[in-house]
Design a protein around this motif. Structure first.
Motif, PDB file in Angstrom:
ATOM      1  N   ALA A 118      -0.213   1.462  11.073  1.00 40.15           N
ATOM      2  CA  ALA A 118       0.706   0.366  11.396  1.00 40.15           C
ATOM      3  C   ALA A 118       1.870   0.905  12.206  1.00 40.15           C
ATOM      4  O   ALA A 118       2.328   2.033  11.997  1.00 40.15           O
ATOM      5  CB  ALA A 118       1.213  -0.306  10.125  1.00 40.15           C
ATOM      6  N   THR A 119       2.361   0.096  13.122  1.00 43.14           N
ATOM      7  CA  THR A 119       3.463   0.523  13.973  1.00 43.14           C
ATOM      8  C   THR A 119       4.775   0.562  13.202  1.00 43.14           C
ATOM      9  O   THR A 119       5.014  -0.253  12.295  1.00 43.14           O
ATOM     10  CB  THR A 119       3.612  -0.393  15.197  1.00 43.14           C
ATOM     11  N   LEU A 120       5.615   1.528  13.561  1.00 44.96           N
ATOM     12  CA  LEU A 120       6.991   1.592  13.069  1.00 44.96           C
ATOM     13  C   LEU A 120       7.976   1.418  14.220  1.00 44.96           C
ATOM     14  O   LEU A 120       9.171   1.655  14.073  1.00 44.96           O
ATOM     15  CB  LEU A 120       7.228   2.911  12.330  1.00 44.96           C
ATOM     16  N   THR A 150       0.852  -1.189   0.000  1.00 45.48           N
ATOM     17  CA  THR A 150       0.000   0.000   0.000  1.00 45.48           C
ATOM     18  C   THR A 150       0.890   1.242   0.000  1.00 45.48           C
ATOM     19  O   THR A 150       2.114   1.138  -0.165  1.00 45.48           O
ATOM     20  CB  THR A 150      -0.953   0.006   1.209  1.00 45.48           C
ATOM     21  N   VAL A 151       0.294   2.422   0.193  1.00 42.69           N
ATOM     22  CA  VAL A 151       1.046   3.677   0.138  1.00 42.69           C
ATOM     23  C   VAL A 151       1.116   4.294   1.531  1.00 42.69           C
ATOM     24  O   VAL A 151       0.115   4.373   2.247  1.00 42.69           O
ATOM     25  CB  VAL A 151       0.382   4.673  -0.843  1.00 42.69           C
ATOM     26  N   LEU A 152       2.314   4.737   1.923  1.00 39.57           N
ATOM     27  CA  LEU A 152       2.518   5.436   3.189  1.00 39.57           C
ATOM     28  C   LEU A 152       2.104   6.897   3.016  1.00 39.57           C
ATOM     29  O   LEU A 152       2.722   7.639   2.247  1.00 39.57           O
ATOM     30  CB  LEU A 152       3.985   5.335   3.618  1.00 39.57           C
ATOM     31  N   LEU A 153       1.054   7.310   3.720  1.00 42.56           N
ATOM     32  CA  LEU A 153       0.526   8.667   3.578  1.00 42.56           C
ATOM     33  C   LEU A 153       1.185   9.653   4.531  1.00 42.56           C
ATOM     34  O   LEU A 153       1.378  10.826   4.192  1.00 42.56           O
ATOM     35  CB  LEU A 153      -0.993   8.659   3.814  1.00 42.56           C
ATOM     36  N   ALA A 154       1.513   9.202   5.729  1.00 40.98           N
ATOM     37  CA  ALA A 154       2.104  10.087   6.738  1.00 40.98           C
ATOM     38  C   ALA A 154       2.676   9.246   7.870  1.00 40.98           C
ATOM     39  O   ALA A 154       2.378   8.047   7.977  1.00 40.98           O
ATOM     40  CB  ALA A 154       1.059  11.064   7.279  1.00 40.98           C
ATOM     41  N   ALA A 168       2.623   4.667  11.226  1.00 41.30           N
ATOM     42  CA  ALA A 168       2.416   4.907   9.805  1.00 41.30           C
ATOM     43  C   ALA A 168       0.924   5.037   9.514  1.00 41.30           C
ATOM     44  O   ALA A 168       0.128   4.193   9.946  1.00 41.30           O
ATOM     45  CB  ALA A 168       3.008   3.757   8.993  1.00 41.30           C
ATOM     46  N   ARG A 169       0.549   6.106   8.815  1.00 39.27           N
ATOM     47  CA  ARG A 169      -0.807   6.269   8.311  1.00 39.27           C
ATOM     48  C   ARG A 169      -0.806   5.792   6.867  1.00 39.27           C
ATOM     49  O   ARG A 169      -0.032   6.296   6.047  1.00 39.27           O
ATOM     50  CB  ARG A 169      -1.259   7.727   8.404  1.00 39.27           C
ATOM     51  N   LEU A 170      -1.665   4.830   6.572  1.00 40.84           N
ATOM     52  CA  LEU A 170      -1.604   4.126   5.298  1.00 40.84           C
ATOM     53  C   LEU A 170      -2.864   4.298   4.466  1.00 40.84           C
ATOM     54  O   LEU A 170      -3.956   4.493   5.015  1.00 40.84           O
ATOM     55  CB  LEU A 170      -1.392   2.624   5.549  1.00 40.84           C
TER      56      LEU A 170
END
Length: 216
Positions: free
Chosen positions: A180-182, A146-150, A165-167
């Motif tokens: 998702a956690t980083l 998917t794409v990492l938005l923020a 991570a906002r996806l």
């Protein structure tokens, strides 16, 4: 099962009630309910897999025979089970179930191997949280891109700072994932993820969403 879970969530959404993220969370919350009436409204199901206290019944000598008998009694017992001998038989079963994993009507994260003879189970006994005569063989977590938005920062109750991570929403491991956690700053630097990157996401232990890294 998945169909019951989807129907319940549609009902929850229609009545502006809480929508559940996955079946595991739904079941965990349901069995902890103090109001049994709420649990009774939810389409819970189970597989019988063992015995509690037994009166006036000679228990079979093997676990497989116990399950067969429970099934004859009319109790729900998982039909995806076999008796095998040796490591090759175990690995084949694990591979066969893995190939059918997406077609099963419910989510799984692995299979369980058990010693079949009940007298040997008794001799092996238990450790603090699990029996010595059974072991889980997990599957690798399912992964999607998917794409990492923020990247936001959350501060926990102990003061620990965690990047999140906002996806772009993606369906992975039986649930739609948007966050998702980083883990920590070092994890972000090591994975070298940036806004707009295509990233690989999985649910660790089929529960906690995490960013694996940049998709190549």
């Amino acid at each position: 099962n998945r169909e019951d879970f989807e129907r319940l969530n549609k009902r929850q959404h229609a009545s502006a009630d809480k929508v559940f993220t996955n079946p595991r969370n739904l079941v965990a919350g349901s069995v902890r309910q103090l109001d049994a009436g709420i649990s009774a409204q939810r389409p819970l199901s189970f597989f019988a897999y063992g015995l509690g206290e037994v009166h006036k019944w000679k228990i079979p000598a093997r676990h497989s025979e116990t399950l067969d008998t429970l099934g004859k009694f009319g109790l729900p017992v998982c039909s995806d089970r076999v008796v095998v001998h040796g490591a090759e038989g175990l690995i084949k079963f694990h591979r066969d179930i893995g190939a059918r994993r997406e077609q099963l009507p419910f989510d799984i994260d692995g299979v369980v191997y058990k010693v079949n003879r009940l007298d040997l189970q008794k001799r092996l006994g238990f450790r603090a949280r699990e029996p010595r005569w059974a072991v889980a063989h997990k599957y690798l977590p399912q992964e999607e891109t998917t794409v990492l938005l923020a990247i936001d920062v959350q501060v926990g109750r102990t003061g620990a700072v965690t990047p999140v991570a906002r996806l772009k929403p993606v369906f992975v491991g039986g649930a739609t994932v948007t966050n998702a956690t980083l883990h920590n700053e070092d994890d972000v630097r090591r994975k070298d993820v940036w806004y707009g990157d295509a990233v690989v996401v999985r649910r660790a232990g089929d529960v906690i969403p995490e960013v694996v890294g940049v998709a190549h």
